[in-house]
Design an enzyme around this catalytic site. Structure first.
Site, mmCIF file in Angstrom:
data_model
loop_
_atom_site.group_PDB
_atom_site.id
_atom_site.type_symbol
_atom_site.label_atom_id
_atom_site.label_comp_id
_atom_site.label_asym_id
_atom_site.label_seq_id
_atom_site.Cartn_x
_atom_site.Cartn_y
_atom_site.Cartn_z
ATOM 1 N N GLU A 1 0.850 -1.209 0.000
ATOM 2 C CA GLU A 1 0.000 0.000 0.000
ATOM 3 C C GLU A 1 0.878 1.248 0.000
ATOM 4 O O GLU A 1 0.570 2.228 -0.678
ATOM 5 C CB GLU A 1 -0.945 0.016 1.203
ATOM 6 C CG GLU A 1 -2.000 -1.078 1.190
ATOM 7 C CD GLU A 1 -2.775 -1.142 -0.113
ATOM 8 O OE1 GLU A 1 -3.209 -0.082 -0.616
ATOM 9 O OE2 GLU A 1 -2.942 -2.257 -0.645
ATOM 10 N N TRP B 1 1.689 1.864 -3.360
ATOM 11 C CA TRP B 1 0.686 2.594 -4.158
ATOM 12 C C TRP B 1 0.933 4.101 -4.050
ATOM 13 O O TRP B 1 0.773 4.853 -4.997
ATOM 14 C CB TRP B 1 -0.739 2.265 -3.691
ATOM 15 C CG TRP B 1 -1.305 1.064 -4.389
ATOM 16 C CD1 TRP B 1 -1.366 -0.201 -3.908
ATOM 17 C CD2 TRP B 1 -1.896 1.025 -5.717
ATOM 18 N NE1 TRP B 1 -1.953 -1.031 -4.844
ATOM 19 C CE2 TRP B 1 -2.287 -0.302 -5.951
ATOM 20 C CE3 TRP B 1 -2.127 1.975 -6.714
ATOM 21 C CZ2 TRP B 1 -2.896 -0.709 -7.145
ATOM 22 C CZ3 TRP B 1 -2.738 1.582 -7.905
ATOM 23 C CH2 TRP B 1 -3.106 0.256 -8.104
ATOM 24 N N TRP C 1 -21.243 14.198 -19.108
ATOM 25 C CA TRP C 1 -21.778 14.494 -17.774
ATOM 26 C C TRP C 1 -23.068 15.300 -17.927
ATOM 27 O O TRP C 1 -23.080 16.298 -18.635
ATOM 28 C CB TRP C 1 -20.788 15.329 -16.947
ATOM 29 C CG TRP C 1 -19.467 14.665 -16.701
ATOM 30 C CD1 TRP C 1 -18.267 15.001 -17.255
ATOM 31 C CD2 TRP C 1 -19.200 13.548 -15.836
ATOM 32 N NE1 TRP C 1 -17.269 14.159 -16.787
ATOM 33 C CE2 TRP C 1 -17.823 13.258 -15.916
ATOM 34 C CE3 TRP C 1 -20.002 12.758 -15.008
ATOM 35 C CZ2 TRP C 1 -17.223 12.231 -15.201
ATOM 36 C CZ3 TRP C 1 -19.409 11.734 -14.293
ATOM 37 C CH2 TRP C 1 -18.041 11.473 -14.398
ATOM 38 N N ASN D 1 -10.609 3.280 3.545
ATOM 39 C CA ASN D 1 -10.323 3.161 2.114
ATOM 40 C C ASN D 1 -11.438 2.472 1.326
ATOM 41 O O ASN D 1 -11.830 2.923 0.260
ATOM 42 C CB ASN D 1 -9.007 2.411 1.906
ATOM 43 C CG ASN D 1 -8.671 2.256 0.437
ATOM 44 O OD1 ASN D 1 -8.529 3.250 -0.271
ATOM 45 N ND2 ASN D 1 -8.591 1.026 -0.036
ATOM 46 N N TRP E 1 -16.200 13.382 -11.488
ATOM 47 C CA TRP E 1 -15.280 12.986 -10.414
ATOM 48 C C TRP E 1 -14.553 14.174 -9.801
ATOM 49 O O TRP E 1 -14.185 14.164 -8.630
ATOM 50 C CB TRP E 1 -14.263 11.952 -10.917
ATOM 51 C CG TRP E 1 -13.315 12.401 -12.003
ATOM 52 C CD1 TRP E 1 -13.462 12.217 -13.344
ATOM 53 C CD2 TRP E 1 -12.071 13.116 -11.844
ATOM 54 N NE1 TRP E 1 -12.398 12.770 -14.032
ATOM 55 C CE2 TRP E 1 -11.529 13.331 -13.131
ATOM 56 C CE3 TRP E 1 -11.372 13.595 -10.746
ATOM 57 C CZ2 TRP E 1 -10.328 14.004 -13.352
ATOM 58 C CZ3 TRP E 1 -10.173 14.268 -10.947
ATOM 59 C CH2 TRP E 1 -9.664 14.466 -12.250
ATOM 60 N N TRP F 1 -9.353 9.136 -7.217
ATOM 61 C CA TRP F 1 -10.635 9.506 -7.850
ATOM 62 C C TRP F 1 -10.637 9.084 -9.314
ATOM 63 O O TRP F 1 -11.632 8.561 -9.816
ATOM 64 C CB TRP F 1 -10.893 11.016 -7.689
ATOM 65 C CG TRP F 1 -11.609 11.280 -6.392
ATOM 66 C CD1 TRP F 1 -11.028 11.582 -5.189
ATOM 67 C CD2 TRP F 1 -13.018 11.186 -6.153
ATOM 68 N NE1 TRP F 1 -11.998 11.686 -4.233
ATOM 69 C CE2 TRP F 1 -13.232 11.450 -4.783
ATOM 70 C CE3 TRP F 1 -14.127 10.910 -6.953
ATOM 71 C CZ2 TRP F 1 -14.508 11.455 -4.211
ATOM 72 C CZ3 TRP F 1 -15.399 10.906 -6.378
ATOM 73 C CH2 TRP F 1 -15.577 11.177 -5.027
HETATM 74 C C1 LIG Z 1 -11.487 8.173 -3.719
HETATM 75 C C2 LIG Z 1 -10.252 8.009 -2.860
HETATM 76 C C3 LIG Z 1 -9.566 9.137 -2.410
HETATM 77 C C4 LIG Z 1 -8.407 8.996 -1.635
HETATM 78 N N1 LIG Z 1 -7.755 10.132 -1.206
HETATM 79 C C5 LIG Z 1 -6.609 10.001 -0.488
HETATM 80 C C6 LIG Z 1 -5.910 11.152 -0.038
HETATM 81 O O1 LIG Z 1 -6.266 12.286 -0.296
HETATM 82 N N2 LIG Z 1 -4.780 10.948 0.721
HETATM 83 C C7 LIG Z 1 -4.309 9.698 1.020
HETATM 84 O O2 LIG Z 1 -3.285 9.588 1.687
HETATM 85 N N3 LIG Z 1 -4.946 8.596 0.569
HETATM 86 C C8 LIG Z 1 -6.085 8.704 -0.156
HETATM 87 N N4 LIG Z 1 -6.737 7.574 -0.579
HETATM 88 C C9 LIG Z 1 -6.095 6.255 -0.364
HETATM 89 C C10 LIG Z 1 -6.482 5.520 0.921
HETATM 90 O O3 LIG Z 1 -7.868 5.515 1.086
HETATM 91 C C11 LIG Z 1 -5.844 6.102 2.181
HETATM 92 O O4 LIG Z 1 -4.453 6.287 1.986
HETATM 93 C C12 LIG Z 1 -6.040 5.134 3.358
HETATM 94 O O5 LIG Z 1 -7.410 4.975 3.614
HETATM 95 C C13 LIG Z 1 -5.348 5.696 4.572
HETATM 96 O O6 LIG Z 1 -5.531 4.872 5.688
HETATM 97 P P1 LIG Z 1 -4.282 4.218 6.394
HETATM 98 O O7 LIG Z 1 -3.216 5.222 6.564
HETATM 99 O O8 LIG Z 1 -4.809 3.536 7.620
HETATM 100 O O9 LIG Z 1 -3.846 3.174 5.295
HETATM 101 P P2 LIG Z 1 -2.986 1.826 5.357
HETATM 102 O O10 LIG Z 1 -3.846 0.731 4.827
HETATM 103 O O11 LIG Z 1 -2.379 1.616 6.690
HETATM 104 O O12 LIG Z 1 -1.869 2.078 4.245
HETATM 105 C C14 LIG Z 1 -0.581 2.634 4.543
HETATM 106 C C15 LIG Z 1 -0.324 3.825 3.661
HETATM 107 O O13 LIG Z 1 -0.302 3.439 2.297
HETATM 108 C C16 LIG Z 1 -0.802 4.509 1.481
HETATM 109 N N5 LIG Z 1 -1.972 4.036 0.750
HETATM 110 C C17 LIG Z 1 -2.902 3.140 1.139
HETATM 111 N N6 LIG Z 1 -3.835 2.975 0.174
HETATM 112 C C18 LIG Z 1 -3.481 3.789 -0.843
HETATM 113 C C19 LIG Z 1 -4.034 4.086 -2.121
HETATM 114 N N7 LIG Z 1 -5.151 3.512 -2.563
HETATM 115 N N8 LIG Z 1 -3.405 4.993 -2.894
HETATM 116 C C20 LIG Z 1 -2.273 5.597 -2.494
HETATM 117 N N9 LIG Z 1 -1.705 5.372 -1.297
HETATM 118 C C21 LIG Z 1 -2.297 4.481 -0.477
HETATM 119 C C22 LIG Z 1 -1.187 5.638 2.429
HETATM 120 O O14 LIG Z 1 -0.133 6.582 2.491
HETATM 121 C C23 LIG Z 1 -1.376 4.912 3.753
HETATM 122 O O15 LIG Z 1 -1.192 5.732 4.884
HETATM 123 C C24 LIG Z 1 -7.920 7.688 -1.337
HETATM 124 C C25 LIG Z 1 -8.621 6.566 -1.799
HETATM 125 C C26 LIG Z 1 -9.765 6.729 -2.545
HETATM 126 C C27 LIG Z 1 -10.468 5.507 -3.050
#
Ligand SMILES: Cc1cc2nc3c(=O)[nH]c(=O)nc-3n(C[C@H](O)[C@H](O)[C@H](O)COP(=O)(O)OP(=O)(O)OC[C@H]3O[C@@H](n4cnc5c(N)ncnc54)[C@H](O)[C@@H]3O)c2cc1C
Length: 465
Positions: free
Chosen positions: A281, A284, A312, A348, A366, A389
């Site tokens: 993650e 990502w 749209w 997430n 979006w 998004w």
């Molecule tokens: C529509 C949408 C908008 C989002 N907007 C943001 C945002 O503005 N900022 C943000 O940090 N994340 C965003 N995310 C990704 C993700 O939802 C969050 O990073 C995650 O929920 C954070 O929780 P955590 O730190 O407990 O994640 P964990 O599951 O503990 O993951 C560890 C780290 O990995 C990174 N990560 C995890 N999932 C993703 C992902 N899909 N894409 C990129 N990095 C990821 C984050 O930095 C996160 O802190 C978005 C996802 C979606 C679907």
């Protein structure tokens, strides 16, 4: 008096593993720490409300840490291209250092670097926010990566051959600059980053503690307890088994190098898969920054140009508001949107479902959803937010196909099977007080697929089929 060196802090609000700060301390010069609130440069996206709230807390924590070490944090407001040279002139600094950023704002940095160097200053920038610098990763044919799996495979291979640097130690003492110009600067409270009338941040205060210390506490707690349940549990919004590190990463209170090193130290037979899945993650996040670096207009332009043809419909303001306020009559969507409003974050899985509902059931662009998240998330991130998004919309890199429409009812059954999450955020669900669904999920799905046909035709025409 020796000329000072300026450390220009941006998305790196930490003391430990901060290469620019380390360089400044090691230079032996007096150090002037600077943060600039830049709401004027076109290339810097104006912060949303929840992000401003976080920034206030993060600057408070960093300021206190710097003071303890012997320096102070000078605050200035205005276009960075005016402010940084002004501070140089006031203090007689002969060097400026910073850690890199990767979106359009890097144009500001490039112009400043050229100008200050022309004026004879030493200017250096460092890698602090990513495990791999975006321009160093290329596909076999020499271009940027557009698909996550091969990107992550190459990054892992690279990191095996050339491991990430060992996190840099936190400077114990800093020779803070105390000459002319060092005392001038703004008071943080005067920036008005905290909401006052009304004060809507009560839920944020309950849920989040900005700052480097909490970032490390969270990482250690996560690796000690929750990580073993991460592989399955990370998709269930009713359980809190994810790290909660995203706002800390967004503001640079912790670095991916520190996460990488600490997670690998904590890896054992019991949790190896889970640690791998967690680091994926974090991978990502590397990928979203890679994409942003190569496509800085990620928040405004479709990464896949054929989506420009998407028809749209006229905006239904009341539907957008119902979504924003969590009263669509679709319980998982409403739960997520209320969690977001109350806490400044959202699980997430639910981010994906709420985004899909806005785009594919309400047929709302979006970009409007992305902007709402940008305003309300404490982790609102210039790469992660627009990337994800566009991922949901189908217009982005390695995106989910547009025809994949999340069904919020099936998602709730699968990932919130006992309804814990929905009950927490939508206590009136199941009573007469809960609204009827705003739209019919099946027929709006069909309408979305029909609209998508226009994109398919646009693509076919562009390819000359
Ligand atoms: C529509 C949408 C908008 C989002 N907007 C943001 C945002 O503005 N900022 C943000 O940090 N994340 C965003 N995310 C990704 C993700 O939802 C969050 O990073 C995650 O929920 C954070 O929780 P955590 O730190 O407990 O994640 P964990 O599951 O503990 O993951 C560890 C780290 O990995 C990174 N990560 C995890 N999932 C993703 C992902 N899909 N894409 C990129 N990095 C990821 C984050 O930095 C996160 O802190 C978005 C996802 C979606 C679907």
């Amino acid at each position: 008096m020796t000329a000072p060196i300026i450390v220009w802090f941006r998305d790196d609000l930490r003391m430990a593993d901060n290469p620019a700060l380390r360089h400044a301390v090691d230079s032996g010069k007096p150090v002037l720490c600077l943060y600039v609130l830049d709401e004027d440069s076109d290339e810097v996206r104006a912060l949303g409300g929840a992000a401003k709230w976080w920034l206030h807390g993060s600057l408070t924590a960093l300021g206190a840490d710097l003071t303890e070490a012997g320096a102070s944090l000078q605050l200035r407001r205005g276009p960075a291209e005016d402010v940084v040279p002004a501070v140089v002139a006031e203090t007689g600094a002969d060097a400026v250092v910073w850690n890199r950023r990767y979106g359009a704002a890097r144009d500001v940095d490039a112009r400043l670097k050229t100008r200050l160097r022309e004026e004879g200053l030493e200017v250096s920038s460092f890698d602090a926010a990513l495990l791999v610098e975006p321009w160093t990763m290329q596909t076999g044919s020499g271009g940027p990566y557009a698909v996550f799996t091969p990107f992550w495979r190459s990054v892992q291979k690279r990191l095996q051959e050339d491991p990430p640097r060992h996190p840099l130690a936190r400077p114990k003492t800093i020779d803070g600059f105390e000459g002319a110009g060092s005392g001038s600067g703004d008071a943080l409270d005067d920036w008005g980053l905290l909401p006052k009338h009304p004060d809507w941040a009560g839920g944020l205060r309950e849920n989040c503690v900005p700052g480097e210390k909490d970032a490390h506490d969270k990482l250690h707690a996560f690796l000690a307890d929750d990580v073993v349940d991460y592989v399955d549990g990370r998709d269930r919004p009713g359980e809190s088994v994810t790290s909660g590190l995203s706002p800390h990463l967004r503001w640079g209170e912790i670095s991916p190098h520190q996460i990488w090193a600490t997670a690998n130290q904590a890896r054992d037979r019991r949790n190896a898969d889970a640690v791998g899945s967690f680091l994926r993650e974090v991978g990502w996040r590397e990928f979203t920054h890679h994409v942003l670096y190569h496509f800085p207009r990620l928040a405004t332009d479709n990464w896949r140009a054929e989506f420009d043809a998407f028809p749209w419909p006229d905006l239904d303001e009341s539907a957008l508001q119902a979504w924003q306020q969590g009263r669509t009559g679709i319980p998982l969507v409403d739960a997520g949107m209320r969690e977001l409003w109350h806490t400044g974050t959202m699980h997430n899985r639910v981010r994906m479902v709420t985004a899909s509902f806005l785009i594919k059931n309400l047929l709302i662009d979006w970009r409007l959803g992305e902007q709402w998240f940008w305003d309300t998330l404490v982790d609102a991130d210039p790469a992660n937010n627009p990337f994800n998004w566009q991922w949901v919309a189908g217009s982005g890199a390695d995106a989910t196909p547009y025809f994949r429409v999340f069904n919020p009812e099936l998602q709730a059954k699968k990932f919130d099977p006992h309804g814990d999450y929905i009950r927490r955020w939508v206590p009136e669900y199941g009573t007469d007080d809960y609204p009827e669904p705003l739209v019919d999920l099946a027929s709006t799905r069909q309408a979305a697929l029909a609209a998508y046909d226009v994109v398919k035709h646009a693509r076919a025409e562009a390819q000359g089929d």
